[in-house]
Write a protein that holds these residues in place. Structure first.
Motif, short mmCIF file in Angstrom:
data_model
loop_
_atom_site.label_atom_id
_atom_site.label_comp_id
_atom_site.label_asym_id
_atom_site.label_seq_id
_atom_site.Cartn_x
_atom_site.Cartn_y
_atom_site.Cartn_z
N TYR A 137 65.73 -19.54 -87.95
CA TYR A 137 66.44 -19.07 -86.76
C TYR A 137 66.24 -17.58 -86.53
O TYR A 137 66.91 -16.98 -85.69
CB TYR A 137 67.95 -19.33 -86.90
N GLN A 138 65.31 -16.97 -87.27
CA GLN A 138 65.17 -15.52 -87.23
C GLN A 138 64.95 -14.99 -85.82
O GLN A 138 65.59 -14.03 -85.39
CB GLN A 138 64.04 -15.06 -88.14
N ASP A 139 64.07 -15.64 -85.06
CA ASP A 139 63.78 -15.16 -83.71
C ASP A 139 65.02 -15.23 -82.82
O ASP A 139 65.30 -14.31 -82.06
CB ASP A 139 62.65 -16.00 -83.08
N LEU A 140 65.77 -16.31 -82.93
CA LEU A 140 66.99 -16.45 -82.12
C LEU A 140 68.01 -15.38 -82.48
O LEU A 140 68.63 -14.77 -81.61
CB LEU A 140 67.59 -17.84 -82.31
N LEU A 141 68.21 -15.17 -83.80
CA LEU A 141 69.22 -14.22 -84.24
C LEU A 141 68.82 -12.80 -83.90
O LEU A 141 69.66 -11.96 -83.57
CB LEU A 141 69.44 -14.37 -85.75
N GLU A 142 67.52 -12.50 -83.98
CA GLU A 142 67.06 -11.16 -83.63
C GLU A 142 67.09 -10.92 -82.13
O GLU A 142 67.08 -9.79 -81.68
CB GLU A 142 65.65 -10.93 -84.18
N ASN A 143 67.14 -12.00 -81.35
CA ASN A 143 67.22 -11.87 -79.90
C ASN A 143 68.67 -11.91 -79.42
O ASN A 143 68.96 -12.30 -78.30
CB ASN A 143 66.41 -12.99 -79.22
N ARG A 144 69.55 -11.57 -80.33
CA ARG A 144 70.98 -11.41 -80.01
C ARG A 144 71.63 -12.69 -79.48
O ARG A 144 71.92 -12.83 -78.29
CB ARG A 144 71.16 -10.26 -79.01
N SER A 145 71.85 -13.58 -80.41
CA SER A 145 72.56 -14.83 -80.09
C SER A 145 73.86 -14.83 -80.89
O SER A 145 73.94 -15.43 -81.97
CB SER A 145 71.70 -16.04 -80.44
N PRO A 146 74.91 -14.15 -80.41
CA PRO A 146 76.16 -14.02 -81.18
C PRO A 146 76.84 -15.35 -81.45
O PRO A 146 77.45 -15.53 -82.49
CB PRO A 146 77.02 -13.12 -80.29
N GLU A 147 76.70 -16.31 -80.54
CA GLU A 147 77.34 -17.61 -80.76
C GLU A 147 76.73 -18.31 -81.96
O GLU A 147 77.44 -18.88 -82.79
CB GLU A 147 77.19 -18.49 -79.51
N LEU A 148 75.41 -18.25 -82.08
CA LEU A 148 74.74 -18.87 -83.21
C LEU A 148 75.08 -18.15 -84.51
O LEU A 148 75.33 -18.79 -85.53
CB LEU A 148 73.22 -18.86 -82.99
N ALA A 149 75.11 -16.83 -84.46
CA ALA A 149 75.43 -16.05 -85.66
C ALA A 149 76.83 -16.39 -86.17
O ALA A 149 77.04 -16.57 -87.37
CB ALA A 149 75.31 -14.56 -85.37
N LEU A 150 77.79 -16.46 -85.26
CA LEU A 150 79.16 -16.78 -85.65
C LEU A 150 79.25 -18.18 -86.23
O LEU A 150 79.95 -18.42 -87.22
CB LEU A 150 80.09 -16.65 -84.43
#
Length: 269
Positions: free
Chosen positions: A132-145
């Motif tokens: 999920y690195q690309d998603l998390l680095e592209n600022r996906s706060p919902e996924l991070a939480l």
């Protein structure tokens, strides 16, 4: 990315991917938040002044907040150091503990870090975050939480007693300043960190310190570290091997302070 880079790191929403091509030590040796970490390649050495442990590829550990801790990141012989860490925000932990009606009975005395390598489901989970690195680095706060909460579920399934550590977000309470400083003077942190960890304001810390030790904190710290340095040098250690462990920023600063205090350079010993 070229090999001239020393560090590559992206920190988005409390999930951090790190890569180091050379040996690296943290500047300030203080852990200000709870975090779950996995070593992908290379080695991570942790030392809280009492316990020292080396974590290697695939190893997982939990770092506790408000702890003095030395980090040493070593690349492998044929690979750089890589790690992934997940920070747990105090506000989120407070909300979850309230939702569960959790009541902290007693503050747990535990090491600054806890190995969790035997929890295989945690290893699979942490390794999956790399996808999920690309998603998390592209600022996906919902996924991070969502991933933070998933990690906590897995942690508490592995060891329910970890709630007593992670849900304790209160500030440090007032402790014996003399005993604490004699045990931790070699950590490279600012005075306000020492004050906070002993449950005092900076002004109260300075006042209590001078009453106990009869001198100012900065002067005492420098002299204590230099006295320990002389002892180690006379035992045959090299200045380049000890200055970081004694809380000095760099070798030149250590050599200058040593010569000024003792009247001769460390090499003369």
């Amino acid at each position: 990315m070229t090999l001239t880079l020393i560090k590559m790191s992206e920190s988005i929403n409390y999930i951090n991917y790190s890569c180091y091509f050379t040996v690296f030590r943290e500047g300030e040796q203080f852990s200000s938040y709870n975090s779950l970490c996995i070593v992908i390649s290379g080695e991570m050495e942790l030392n809280d002044g009492t316990h020292r442990q080396v974590f290697r590829s695939g190893d997982i550990y939990l770092v506790r907040k408000n702890q003095l801790l030395k980090f040493l990141k070593n690349p492998g012989e044929e690979s750089e150091f890589k790690s992934l860490s997940m920070r747990f925000d105090d506000k989120m932990l407070e909300q979850l503990s309230e939702k569960e009606h959790f009541i902290l009975q007693d503050r747990v005395k535990a090491p600054a870090f806890i190995e969790l390598t035997t929890a295989h489901h945690l290893k699979y989970f942490m390794e999956s975050l790399l996808q999920y690195q690309d998603l998390l680095e592209n600022r996906s706060p919902e996924l991070a939480l969502l991933k933070q909460k998933e990690a906590l579920i897995l942690l508490f399934k592995h060891d329910p007693s970890l709630k007593n550590i992670l849900y304790d977000i209160s500030d440090p309470y007032k402790i014996d300043l003399e005993k604490f400083m004699l045990r931790n003077y070699h950590f490279n942190v600012k005075l306000d960190r020492f004050a906070y960890l002993t449950g005092r304001s900076l002004a109260t810390f300075k006042r209590d310190f001078e009453r106990i030790f009869g001198t100012a904190p900065r002067k005492w710290l420098l002299e204590k570290r230099l006295q320990e340095a002389r002892y180690l040098l006379e035992k045959g250690n090299k200045a380049s091997d000890i200055y970081l462990d004694l809380g000095f920023e760099d070798l030149s600063h250590f050599s200058f302070a040593f010569k000024k205090y003792y009247g001769l350079p460390p090499s003369r010993l």
